[in-house]
Design an enzyme around this catalytic site. Structure first.
Site, PDB file in Angstrom:
ATOM      1  N   LYS A 159      17.788  -2.957   1.334  1.00 58.56           N
ATOM      2  CA  LYS A 159      16.481  -2.452   1.446  1.00 58.56           C
ATOM      3  C   LYS A 159      16.624  -1.098   1.885  1.00 58.56           C
ATOM      4  CE  LYS A 159      11.764  -3.281   3.192  1.00 58.56           C
ATOM      5  NZ  LYS A 159      10.989  -4.276   3.980  1.00 58.56           N
TER       6      LYS A 159
ATOM      7  N   SER B  71       6.687  -5.875   1.946  1.00 57.44           N
ATOM      8  CA  SER B  71       7.152  -4.540   1.533  1.00 57.44           C
ATOM      9  C   SER B  71       8.615  -4.520   0.727  1.00 57.44           C
ATOM     10  CB  SER B  71       7.023  -3.501   2.781  1.00 57.44           C
ATOM     11  OG  SER B  71       8.306  -4.155   3.572  1.00 57.44           O
TER      12      SER B  71
ATOM     13  N   SER C  10       7.247  -9.490   4.974  1.00 56.50           N
ATOM     14  CA  SER C  10       8.125  -8.776   3.910  1.00 56.50           C
ATOM     15  C   SER C  10       9.042  -9.082   3.321  1.00 56.50           C
ATOM     16  CB  SER C  10       8.406  -7.260   4.564  1.00 56.50           C
ATOM     17  OG  SER C  10       7.202  -6.496   4.610  1.00 56.50           O
TER      18      SER C  10
HETATM   19  N1  GLN Z   1       2.658  -6.366   5.040  1.00 58.19           N
HETATM   20  C1  GLN Z   1       2.567  -6.553   6.566  1.00 58.19           C
HETATM   21  C2  GLN Z   1       2.290  -5.231   6.942  1.00 58.19           C
HETATM   22  O1  GLN Z   1       2.044  -4.415   6.111  1.00 58.19           O
HETATM   23  C3  GLN Z   1       3.971  -6.881   6.653  1.00 58.19           C
HETATM   24  C4  GLN Z   1       5.040  -5.626   6.371  1.00 58.19           C
HETATM   25  C5  GLN Z   1       6.355  -6.275   6.730  1.00 58.19           C
HETATM   26  O2  GLN Z   1       6.969  -7.308   7.063  1.00 58.19           O
HETATM   27  N2  GLN Z   1       7.273  -5.122   6.883  1.00 58.19           N
HETATM   28  O3  GLN Z   1       2.595  -4.478   7.987  1.00 58.19           O
END
Ligand code: GLN
Length: 508
Positions: free
Chosen positions: A78, A155, A179
């Site tokens: 990532k 994400s 995410s």
């Molecule tokens: N979707 C969640 C957020 O927007 C989790 C994001 C993540 O785990 N990086 O914060």
């Protein structure tokens, strides 16, 4: 074109001389070239570094030397992980345009290097890992390989899409509130959020430091176990790394340990269905997701698991608590992007204050700004106790309730995501709707426990559905054991989308 069904098979083929690491890498880049115009899974590729690793593997094979686990298997990371000499953008204009090139390796990259796994490139994400669809990326969203009109989740959407499309068989994501698990569910692959402290965060660009963990994506559970083994272990560079791992490194030899356990029986394993995220109480969950979940409960029963319903009442406050704690930490972590130290520096500033303002206004996207404002407000004098203090108390309560649950069961299950992959634009205009995609994954991060998502079905549009399995701290092996038995019995293992449909006409 993917010739090998799993990373472990590819690794064996390289060891036995059936193929070479260089050939595997050539094929990987050919697949990326063919499908990347549709998928947009990558922000950048790092071919020179990858070929260096592949050549080392081939030289060692030729010399008859022994090789570490997964050596030669291409892996993607990532784009919020530092890898020396490569741009790290976090899919933000703040760090884009090669304005930030990593001067050091994240510990996980050192580990991939030590295992001679060629790192092929850096995958797209929601800006600074804030989001659930990759629509918040400054470089355009990644597409879901099962239907490019739909989101891959987020994400770590690029990291999930690259594995689902078999561009690569393994990738690394980060999970702060879901995410890894949510995009794994939406893309029909396996994803693991390890226990907080199992995998070093050193070199991961911080979003919410008390919640962030790095973990693997893979096409099946055994591959995911092998990559987790590569990543796990004590690291003195991360003050939250678990020291006890240094004394007992054998604890994290998941591949070996999994080989000792039954693939076909879960006799004696006690599994709890989270009451608040199932049946009548699962408000806002798609009926098709719930039907697949019900079928997976029956499957686990058939494998011999002892199933009961367990209440974890505070899971319903998870999203509310998370959207105080995570933005509060983010507002502090993202203060470092000031136009002086990293990345973007907007021209035309009159003084220091206007440099900060101009740079931060131009560099951050709307979701990141929203989080910084939420977090700054929650931490401000006079409000701290009402918001941050209360969220911390909910967090404590949640930990306590999970601990109570472990008195009764070895693992807890619920659907990973309330819905399957949605269409672009469907939720992006309503942040609250988007935040609710993580209702089932967020409590796990707040409690610091491990959880994984394994494919458990499809909806009527043939979009994948994920089953989430959670356990006490350091219970990764048990979760892998349950997931592998389920995967073998359920028949969704290794299912892949129509890869030909992802090729652009010029590349067919
Ligand atoms: N979707 C969640 C957020 O927007 C989790 C994001 C993540 O785990 N990086 O914060």
């Amino acid at each position: 074109m993917p010739t090998y069904a799993s990373a472990l098979q590819l690794h064996q083929a390289i060891l036995s001389g059936q193929t070479t690491a260089v050939q595997a890498l050539d094929e990987t880049y050919a697949r990326i070239d063919a499908t990347e115009p549709v998928l947009n899974a990558y922000n950048s590729l790092c071919k020179a570094l990858a070929y260096e690793a592949a050549k080392t593997v081939d030289a060692k094979v030729a010399a008859g030397e022994s090789l570490p686990l997964l050596a030669g298997v291409p892996v993607a990371i990532k784009d919020n992980l530092n890898l020396t000499g490569t741009p790290t953008t976090c899919s933000s204009k703040m760090l884009g345009n090669e304005s930030y090139v990593s001067p050091y390796n994240a510990t996980v990259c050192d580990r991939l290097n030590a295992h001679l796994m060629p790192i092929v490139g850096k995958t797209n994400l929601d800006e600074f890992a804030m989001g659930s669809s990759t629509e918040n990326s400054a470089f355009g969203p990644s597409k879901n390989p099962w239907d490019p009109a739909r989101v891959p989740g987020g994400s770590s959407g690029g990291a999930a899409a690259t594995v689902a499309s078999r561009q690569v068989l393994l990738s690394l994501g980060s999970d702060t509130g879901g995410s890894i698990r949510q995009p794994a569910a939406l893309c029909g692959v396996v994803g693991i959020k390890p226990t907080y402290g199992l995998v070093s965060r050193y070199g991961l660009v911080a979003f919410a430091s008390s919640l962030d963990q790095i973990g693997p994506f893979a096409v099946d559970v055994e591959d995911a176990a092998a990559l987790l083994e590569v990543l796990a272990g004590y690291d003195p560079m991360d003050s939250t790394s678990h020291k006890a791992l240094a004394q007992a490194p054998e604890q994290t030899r998941y591949s070996e340990q999994l080989a000792q356990l039954s693939k076909t029986s879960l006799a004696g394993v006690r599994i709890g269905v989270i009451q608040e995220l199932s049946g009548e109480q699962a408000q806002g969950f798609d009926p098709e997701v719930m039907a697949a979940f019900e079928a997976s409960i029956a499957q686990l029963k058939a494998l011999g698991a002892d199933i009961k319903t367990v209440s974890v009442p505070s899971v319903k406050y998870g999203v509310a608590a998370y959207y105080i704690v995570a933005p509060a930490e983010a507002s502090s972590n993202l203060a470092r992007y000031d136009g002086l130290r990293y990345g973007l520096r907007e021209p035309g500033a009159q003084d220091l204050g206007s440099l900060f303002k101009k740079t931060r206004a131009a560099g951050f996207g709307p979701e990141v700004k929203r989080r910084i404002m939420l977090g700054t407000f929650a931490l401000s004098a006079g409000y701290y106790d009402a918001y941050y203090g209360k969220a911390q108390r909910v967090r404590q309560l949640l930990r306590h309730e999970f601990n109570q649950a472990w008195q009764q069961v070895d693992a807890l299950i619920c659907p990973t995501s309330p819905c399957t992959a949605f269409k672009f634009g469907e939720k992006s205009s309503d942040p609250l709707q988007m935040y609710l995609s993580d209702v089932a994954t967020i409590p796990v991060n707040l409690a610091g426990i491990p959880a994984l998502s394994v494919p458990c079905g499809f909806d009527a549009n043939h979009m994948p559905i994920g089953l989430q399995i959670q356990g006490p701290h350091w219970s990764e092996l048990k979760l892998l054991q349950i997931a592998r038995a389920y995967e073998h019995a359920a028949g969704f293992k290794g299912k892949q989308p129509n890869l030909d449909a992802l090729k652009t006409p010029a590349n067919v």
